[in-house]
Design a protein around this motif. Sequence first.
Motif, PDB file in Angstrom:
ATOM      1  N   ILE A 106     -31.963  19.920  44.077  1.00 43.36           N
ATOM      2  CA  ILE A 106     -32.631  20.017  45.286  1.00 43.36           C
ATOM      3  C   ILE A 106     -31.505  19.304  46.222  1.00 43.36           C
ATOM      4  N   PRO A 107     -30.739  19.776  47.209  1.00 40.08           N
ATOM      5  CA  PRO A 107     -29.854  19.255  48.122  1.00 40.08           C
ATOM      6  C   PRO A 107     -30.694  18.159  48.838  1.00 40.08           C
ATOM      7  N   VAL A 108     -29.967  17.027  49.136  1.00 39.18           N
ATOM      8  CA  VAL A 108     -30.486  16.215  49.828  1.00 39.18           C
ATOM      9  C   VAL A 108     -29.609  15.363  50.988  1.00 39.18           C
ATOM     10  N   LEU A 109     -30.108  15.429  52.140  1.00 34.68           N
ATOM     11  CA  LEU A 109     -29.613  14.934  53.451  1.00 34.68           C
ATOM     12  C   LEU A 109     -29.829  13.637  53.720  1.00 34.68           C
ATOM     13  N   LEU A 158     -26.204  13.174  58.320  1.00 38.20           N
ATOM     14  CA  LEU A 158     -26.300  13.246  59.593  1.00 38.20           C
ATOM     15  C   LEU A 158     -26.405  12.116  60.466  1.00 38.20           C
ATOM     16  N   ALA A 159     -25.647  11.832  61.254  1.00 44.27           N
ATOM     17  CA  ALA A 159     -25.588  10.660  62.233  1.00 44.27           C
ATOM     18  C   ALA A 159     -26.694  10.688  63.223  1.00 44.27           C
ATOM     19  N   LYS A 160     -27.552   9.450  63.350  1.00 46.72           N
ATOM     20  CA  LYS A 160     -28.378   9.421  64.197  1.00 46.72           C
ATOM     21  C   LYS A 160     -27.872   9.156  65.624  1.00 46.72           C
ATOM     22  N   PRO A 161     -28.468   9.632  66.966  1.00 45.61           N
ATOM     23  CA  PRO A 161     -29.688  10.480  66.696  1.00 45.61           C
ATOM     24  C   PRO A 161     -29.240  11.838  66.490  1.00 45.61           C
ATOM     25  N   ILE A 162     -30.183  12.676  65.482  1.00 48.70           N
ATOM     26  CA  ILE A 162     -29.844  13.872  64.789  1.00 48.70           C
ATOM     27  C   ILE A 162     -29.686  15.054  66.215  1.00 48.70           C
ATOM     28  N   ALA A 178     -26.481  20.701  65.055  1.00 44.14           N
ATOM     29  CA  ALA A 178     -25.734  20.589  63.930  1.00 44.14           C
ATOM     30  C   ALA A 178     -26.980  20.413  62.655  1.00 44.14           C
ATOM     31  N   LEU A 179     -28.117  19.793  63.006  1.00 43.90           N
ATOM     32  CA  LEU A 179     -29.026  19.892  61.852  1.00 43.90           C
ATOM     33  C   LEU A 179     -29.294  21.163  61.408  1.00 43.90           C
ATOM     34  N   THR A 180     -29.644  22.179  62.229  1.00 45.80           N
ATOM     35  CA  THR A 180     -29.899  23.435  61.591  1.00 45.80           C
ATOM     36  C   THR A 180     -28.735  24.224  61.110  1.00 45.80           C
TER      37      THR A 180
END
Length: 458
Positions: free
Chosen positions: A77-80, A103-107, A111-113
């Motif tokens: 399972i890919p982990v982010l 992914l750097a916060k704030p997300i 970029a997330l999708t």
Amino acid sequence: MAGRILIVDNVPTNRIILKVKLSSAYYDVIQATCGKDALDRARDSDPEIIILDTDLGDMTAHDACAHLKADPATRHIPVLIATPPGDTEAKIAALKAGADEFLAKPIDELALTARVRALMRARATTDELRRRDETARSLGFAEAPSSFAALGKIVLIGRSAEDAMTWRAGLRGLVMDEIEIIQADKVLEAIAKNNVADLYVISSDILGKTNGLRLLSDIRARPHTRSAGIVVVHGPQDRKEAVMALDLGANDIITRGADPEELALRLRSQMRRKKEADVLRNSVDEGLRLAMIDPLTGLYNRRYALPYIAQVSQKSILLEQNFALMLIDLDRFKLVNDTYGHAVGDQVLTEVAKRMRDNLRGIDLVARFGGEEFLICMPMTTLVEARTAAERLRSVIFNTPVAVASDGTSVSISASIGLSMGGQTGETIEMLLQISDRALYDAKAEGRNQVTLGSHAA
């Protein structure tokens, strides 16, 4: 739903915000409140992606990731991991722990999708490898574990020779694979001469602002490099360009000027995935091949196809996804054999098989079901996508001749296709095959050379 994603965060507000962002893209979002809860949910629900916050309350994201990657039930399972802003050490630690991405916060939602879409594609390849192994085992064939120790080849394509040499210097001692620098305007020529690599690192702004993305598309379109890993290096402010790179087929992106160790970790991860993808295409050993491969067309046979589809069906029901089944029959094939002989008939079958393989995804199954009949299974596919694929196959079979007779006559043929959809519809494999078979009969009765949907899919 587009796929199932597990969000793990001990702060309820964070989970809600992330769920809203992902649900708006029609992902099926499930939640866990701590590390232990995440490990249990991952085993029970088999999500396609797991997103971990840095602090899970009872353990760190790195500890949870290490547990997930050590468990045979969840290691695929890919982990982010969500990391603090501007924290280079946290990013590198996430990759070292086995995370597929951070992914750097704030997300950022865009970029997330984009990252999620890219990881979904990677997961599809992993799932196909696992399905193939499970299908082989269900038939009594166990393949030996594969080793990925063989070194690969990486090609660096910078916006200048100095750019690429800087990358190579930073990777020295961190990556053991062969590294070659090629000028951007020479890459396609090298590929044409069969000088191909496992991975390509491309600057997004070679030969102009977005020509790196054009080169990415060109590399993806070439048969010899279609499955290569591609990492795009982009500017810190080029947010939309980075997202576009992922959607065009880049396996990964990295910001220009990033720590060389981060680049090395990403390249090692992509090389591992590339080797696994190679196994996906080449892992069937000779004994397995003789039992499950049609010797004429090189396609899987009925014996392999049926348990494989059962695996797809089980997975689709678990994830509440659809899959497509097609039965394809060549129209008036007996007339080809009677007119031109069986040797030409064999040419027709072989060429049709090749065209179908070339016009489907790597995760799709193409099997010779018997005689001039073929079976196709497309996991994670909507009705619209399945209908489009079926029309594309019908067209590529019919539009150009498929063989040449001994007297020089071009031989053309058409195909009728019956389509059914499984997964959330509740039908068994036997019922879906019957629906496809009735739809195929209707396609023949209505004039041949067409696609007909089974009654439940219309």
